[in-house]
Design an enzyme around this catalytic site. Structure first.
Site, PDB file in Angstrom:
ATOM      1  N   TYR A 194       0.853  -1.188   0.000  1.00 34.01           N
ATOM      2  CA  TYR A 194       0.000   0.000   0.000  1.00 34.01           C
ATOM      3  C   TYR A 194       0.891   1.241   0.000  1.00 34.01           C
ATOM      4  O   TYR A 194       0.787   2.121   0.824  1.00 34.01           O
ATOM      5  CB  TYR A 194      -0.917  -0.031   1.229  1.00 34.01           C
ATOM      6  CG  TYR A 194      -2.156   0.840   1.105  1.00 34.01           C
ATOM      7  CD1 TYR A 194      -3.157   0.532   0.192  1.00 34.01           C
ATOM      8  CD2 TYR A 194      -2.311   1.969   1.915  1.00 34.01           C
ATOM      9  CE1 TYR A 194      -4.292   1.315   0.088  1.00 34.01           C
ATOM     10  CE2 TYR A 194      -3.455   2.762   1.820  1.00 34.01           C
ATOM     11  CZ  TYR A 194      -4.434   2.423   0.896  1.00 34.01           C
ATOM     12  OH  TYR A 194      -5.572   3.207   0.800  1.00 34.01           O
TER      13      TYR A 194
ATOM     14  N   GLN B 272       2.177   2.857  -5.615  1.00 33.15           N
ATOM     15  CA  GLN B 272       1.228   2.259  -6.561  1.00 33.15           C
ATOM     16  C   GLN B 272       0.076   1.549  -5.843  1.00 33.15           C
ATOM     17  O   GLN B 272      -1.068   1.626  -6.277  1.00 33.15           O
ATOM     18  CB  GLN B 272       1.943   1.264  -7.478  1.00 33.15           C
ATOM     19  CG  GLN B 272       2.775   1.925  -8.569  1.00 33.15           C
ATOM     20  CD  GLN B 272       1.943   2.814  -9.481  1.00 33.15           C
ATOM     21  OE1 GLN B 272       0.783   2.527  -9.793  1.00 33.15           O
ATOM     22  NE2 GLN B 272       2.524   3.919  -9.920  1.00 33.15           N
TER      23      GLN B 272
ATOM     24  N   GLU C   3      12.553  -5.074  -5.015  1.00 36.63           N
ATOM     25  CA  GLU C   3      13.597  -5.783  -4.270  1.00 36.63           C
ATOM     26  C   GLU C   3      13.010  -6.809  -3.312  1.00 36.63           C
ATOM     27  O   GLU C   3      13.631  -7.831  -3.036  1.00 36.63           O
ATOM     28  CB  GLU C   3      14.452  -4.822  -3.429  1.00 36.63           C
ATOM     29  CG  GLU C   3      14.931  -3.581  -4.127  1.00 36.63           C
ATOM     30  CD  GLU C   3      13.900  -2.462  -4.061  1.00 36.63           C
ATOM     31  OE1 GLU C   3      13.145  -2.348  -5.048  1.00 36.63           O
ATOM     32  OE2 GLU C   3      13.853  -1.730  -3.081  1.00 36.63           O
TER      33      GLU C   3
ATOM     34  N   HIS D 150       5.451  -3.797 -12.914  1.00 36.75           N
ATOM     35  CA  HIS D 150       6.773  -3.669 -13.536  1.00 36.75           C
ATOM     36  C   HIS D 150       7.268  -5.093 -13.744  1.00 36.75           C
ATOM     37  O   HIS D 150       7.022  -5.964 -12.900  1.00 36.75           O
ATOM     38  CB  HIS D 150       7.689  -2.876 -12.600  1.00 36.75           C
ATOM     39  CG  HIS D 150       9.088  -2.662 -13.097  1.00 36.75           C
ATOM     40  ND1 HIS D 150       9.405  -2.447 -14.423  1.00 36.75           N
ATOM     41  CD2 HIS D 150      10.267  -2.593 -12.424  1.00 36.75           C
ATOM     42  CE1 HIS D 150      10.712  -2.267 -14.543  1.00 36.75           C
ATOM     43  NE2 HIS D 150      11.249  -2.346 -13.342  1.00 36.75           N
TER      44      HIS D 150
ATOM     45  N   GLY E 298       2.208   7.119  -8.480  1.00 31.29           N
ATOM     46  CA  GLY E 298       0.905   6.762  -7.935  1.00 31.29           C
ATOM     47  C   GLY E 298       0.005   7.944  -7.631  1.00 31.29           C
ATOM     48  O   GLY E 298      -1.188   7.928  -7.958  1.00 31.29           O
TER      49      GLY E 298
ATOM     50  N   ASP F 256      11.994   0.440 -19.404  1.00 30.57           N
ATOM     51  CA  ASP F 256      11.750   1.236 -18.207  1.00 30.57           C
ATOM     52  C   ASP F 256      13.059   1.491 -17.454  1.00 30.57           C
ATOM     53  O   ASP F 256      13.357   2.620 -17.059  1.00 30.57           O
ATOM     54  CB  ASP F 256      10.758   0.483 -17.305  1.00 30.57           C
ATOM     55  CG  ASP F 256      10.274   1.307 -16.130  1.00 30.57           C
ATOM     56  OD1 ASP F 256       9.507   2.254 -16.366  1.00 30.57           O
ATOM     57  OD2 ASP F 256      10.665   1.019 -14.995  1.00 30.57           O
TER      58      ASP F 256
ATOM     59  N   GLU G  89      13.993  26.204 -14.505  1.00 31.08           N
ATOM     60  CA  GLU G  89      13.289  26.372 -15.792  1.00 31.08           C
ATOM     61  C   GLU G  89      13.094  25.071 -16.556  1.00 31.08           C
ATOM     62  O   GLU G  89      12.369  25.032 -17.547  1.00 31.08           O
ATOM     63  CB  GLU G  89      14.044  27.382 -16.668  1.00 31.08           C
ATOM     64  CG  GLU G  89      13.890  28.797 -16.132  1.00 31.08           C
ATOM     65  CD  GLU G  89      14.189  29.848 -17.191  1.00 31.08           C
ATOM     66  OE1 GLU G  89      13.802  29.641 -18.359  1.00 31.08           O
ATOM     67  OE2 GLU G  89      14.822  30.850 -16.837  1.00 31.08           O
TER      68      GLU G  89
HETATM   69  P1  NAP Z   1       6.543   1.241  -2.488  1.00 36.92           P
HETATM   70  O1  NAP Z   1       5.733   2.484  -2.446  1.00 36.92           O
HETATM   71  O2  NAP Z   1       7.970   1.359  -2.075  1.00 36.92           O
HETATM   72  O3  NAP Z   1       5.849   0.094  -1.591  1.00 36.92           O
HETATM   73  C1  NAP Z   1       5.654   0.273  -0.250  1.00 36.92           C
HETATM   74  C2  NAP Z   1       4.698  -0.796   0.245  1.00 36.92           C
HETATM   75  O4  NAP Z   1       5.368  -2.064   0.268  1.00 36.92           O
HETATM   76  C3  NAP Z   1       4.223  -0.519   1.639  1.00 36.92           C
HETATM   77  O5  NAP Z   1       2.869  -0.880   1.750  1.00 36.92           O
HETATM   78  C4  NAP Z   1       5.100  -1.419   2.496  1.00 36.92           C
HETATM   79  O6  NAP Z   1       4.449  -1.846   3.657  1.00 36.92           O
HETATM   80  C5  NAP Z   1       5.262  -2.609   1.575  1.00 36.92           C
HETATM   81  N1  NAP Z   1       6.497  -3.356   1.894  1.00 36.92           N
HETATM   82  C6  NAP Z   1       7.765  -2.938   1.772  1.00 36.92           C
HETATM   83  N2  NAP Z   1       8.633  -3.881   2.161  1.00 36.92           N
HETATM   84  C7  NAP Z   1       7.873  -4.940   2.556  1.00 36.92           C
HETATM   85  C8  NAP Z   1       8.176  -6.216   3.069  1.00 36.92           C
HETATM   86  N3  NAP Z   1       9.436  -6.624   3.252  1.00 36.92           N
HETATM   87  N4  NAP Z   1       7.142  -7.045   3.380  1.00 36.92           N
HETATM   88  C9  NAP Z   1       5.860  -6.651   3.202  1.00 36.92           C
HETATM   89  N5  NAP Z   1       5.516  -5.449   2.709  1.00 36.92           N
HETATM   90  C10 NAP Z   1       6.510  -4.603   2.385  1.00 36.92           C
HETATM   91  O7  NAP Z   1       6.473   0.538  -3.910  1.00 36.92           O
HETATM   92  P2  NAP Z   1       6.025   1.202  -5.314  1.00 36.92           P
HETATM   93  O8  NAP Z   1       6.968   2.298  -5.672  1.00 36.92           O
HETATM   94  O9  NAP Z   1       4.573   1.451  -5.281  1.00 36.92           O
HETATM   95  O10 NAP Z   1       6.346  -0.015  -6.284  1.00 36.92           O
HETATM   96  C11 NAP Z   1       5.492  -1.145  -6.394  1.00 36.92           C
HETATM   97  C12 NAP Z   1       5.627  -1.715  -7.786  1.00 36.92           C
HETATM   98  O11 NAP Z   1       5.126  -0.753  -8.717  1.00 36.92           O
HETATM   99  C13 NAP Z   1       7.055  -2.000  -8.209  1.00 36.92           C
HETATM  100  O12 NAP Z   1       7.045  -3.150  -9.019  1.00 36.92           O
HETATM  101  C14 NAP Z   1       7.436  -0.787  -9.025  1.00 36.92           C
HETATM  102  O13 NAP Z   1       8.443  -1.032  -9.987  1.00 36.92           O
HETATM  103  C15 NAP Z   1       6.116  -0.497  -9.713  1.00 36.92           C
HETATM  104  N6  NAP Z   1       5.923   0.887 -10.187  1.00 36.92           N
HETATM  105  C16 NAP Z   1       6.076   1.927  -9.320  1.00 36.92           C
HETATM  106  C17 NAP Z   1       5.820   3.220  -9.734  1.00 36.92           C
HETATM  107  C18 NAP Z   1       5.864   4.365  -8.752  1.00 36.92           C
HETATM  108  O14 NAP Z   1       5.153   5.335  -8.962  1.00 36.92           O
HETATM  109  N7  NAP Z   1       6.617   4.311  -7.663  1.00 36.92           N
HETATM  110  C19 NAP Z   1       5.424   3.466 -11.071  1.00 36.92           C
HETATM  111  C20 NAP Z   1       5.230   2.377 -11.936  1.00 36.92           C
HETATM  112  C21 NAP Z   1       5.488   1.090 -11.467  1.00 36.92           C
HETATM  113  P3  NAP Z   1       4.768  -1.245   5.119  1.00 36.92           P
HETATM  114  O15 NAP Z   1       3.994   0.037   5.247  1.00 36.92           O
HETATM  115  O16 NAP Z   1       4.309  -2.305   6.029  1.00 36.92           O
HETATM  116  O17 NAP Z   1       6.256  -1.002   5.178  1.00 36.92           O
HETATM  117 MG    MG Z   2       9.184   3.961 -15.310  1.00 34.65          MG
END
Ligand code: NAP
Ligand code: MG
Length: 328
Positions: A25, A28, A84, A108, A134, A191, A231
């Protein structure tokens, strides 16, 4: 030609009676879970108890469960934790609880393309990757639109995999903008290349080199900051709205002439060679190995690099300047 899907091409009804587990949560997970829920779908958020996400998802009014529980009843399992942590989490908490014929979904392709997750043959393996952070995705949805997304199918066990991926894209509003069909491999590698060579890596290197050049030439830091960093957004917005030509039309003739005649001094054949090396390391898996090792070693190098970037003059001067723009 890449196939593009719009609202009228996609049936949200394929997810009627489906339980969707959104695992994670964060950036994304939150945006997608909220949009899918608002689109009338049956969403449960799977997160660890005690972590910050648990309370947040509850406060947002969503059903929340521990990850194994969320996965157990789910027809679609959306893996939206950081790339990761996906492989271990998958082995320990997802796979043992996944129901026969469920769809395993990613935003991804990293874990699948590099074989870090190996799903069984009886599940669909699909991708729905919004091309946006997100929070912007959520804002676009609330405005009655959506951000573009990519969909892909790696494994079609049910015969319905693509329809499910497309329905998820519709559920977050992306079919209003356009959903592009691709393959895991293309999405993942392009990507990584984009973020390393152009978006995150390339653009920061360009900004820093420009800033240093002006500083070494004796120009004040504040002025240099405006010219090479502040800019940039104005220019990039023009390019995103109307392509390179729109930008060239809007800037002064002097800027257009200077830009077109001088840019090859900056991005040279050497730079292009560097880009090719970046792509080769992504394609061979060398970058993936390096990143996995860094992660396993506790991200020491990453933290050190982040610290030193924050200490640079451009960051120090920027903080002061940006605080002037804060609306009080
Ligand atoms: P993120 O924000 O870093 O994810 C955080 C979430 O993961 C939190 O709910 C956290 O829970 C949980 N989490 C982290 N470590 C954990 C663990 N060891 N065990 C259980 N839960 C864990 O991730 P994200 O950036 O959304 O990325 C998710 C996917 O979307 C990836 O595959 C990424 O490549 C893809 N993606 C991301 C974006 C973007 O906008 N960032 C864009 C396109 C695609 P807690 O609160 O309990 O720590
Ligand atoms: Mg990207």
């Amino acid at each position: 030609m890449v196939k593009i899907y719009h609202d009228s091409d996609v049936d949200l009804g394929v997810l009627d009676n489906s339980k969707i587990a959104v695992i994670g949560y964060g950036a994304q997970g939150r945006a997608q879970a909220l949009c899918l829920h608002d689109s009338g779908l049956d969403v449960v958020v799977g997160v660890r108890k005690g972590g910050p996400s648990w309370d947040k998802a509850q406060e947002d009014g969503l059903a929340v469960a521990e990850i194994p529980e969320a996965v157990k009843g789910a027809d679609v399992v959306m893996v939206l934790v950081p790339d990761e942590v996906q492989p271990d989490l998958y082995v320990e908490q997802i796979q043992p609880n996944m129901k026969n014929g469920a769809a395993l979904e990613f935003a991804h392709g990293f874990s699948i393309v590099y074989d870090l997750i190996k799903p069984p043959a009886n599940v669909d393996v699909i991708m729905m990757a919004p091309k946006s952070p997100g929070d912007m995705e959520r804002v676009a949805y609330l405005e009655g639109f959506g951000v573009p997304a990519l969909v892909a199918v790696e494994q079609d066990a049910s015969g319905n995999a693509k329809a499910i991926a497309l329905a998820l894209a519709k559920g977050i509003g992306s079919t209003r903008a356009g959903v592009f069909e691709t393959a895991f491999e293309f999405e993942c590698k392009s990507d990584l290349f984009g973020e390393q060579a152009v978006l995150c890596g390339g653009v920061t290197a360009l900004i820093k080199a420009g800033f240093d050049t002006l500083r070494e030439g004796g120009y004040p830091a504040e002025i240099a900051y405006f010219e090479v960093l502040h800019e940039l957004k104005l220019i990039v917005d023009l390019i995103q709205d109307g392509g390179l030509m729109r930008m060239w039309q809007v800037v002064s003739n002097t800027a257009e002439y200077g830009g077109l005649t001088q840019r090859d001094k900056v991005i040279t054949e050497e730079s292009k060679k560097g880009m090719k090396e970046i792509l080769a390391n992504i394609e061979s898996g060398k970058f993936m190995e390096e990143w996995r090792a860094e992660w396993r070693n506790g991200l020491h190098n990453l933290k050190a690099m982040e610290l030193s970037e924050g200490e640079e003059e451009i960051e120090q001067v920027g903080e002061g300047i940006r605080s002037l723009f804060e609306r009080r």
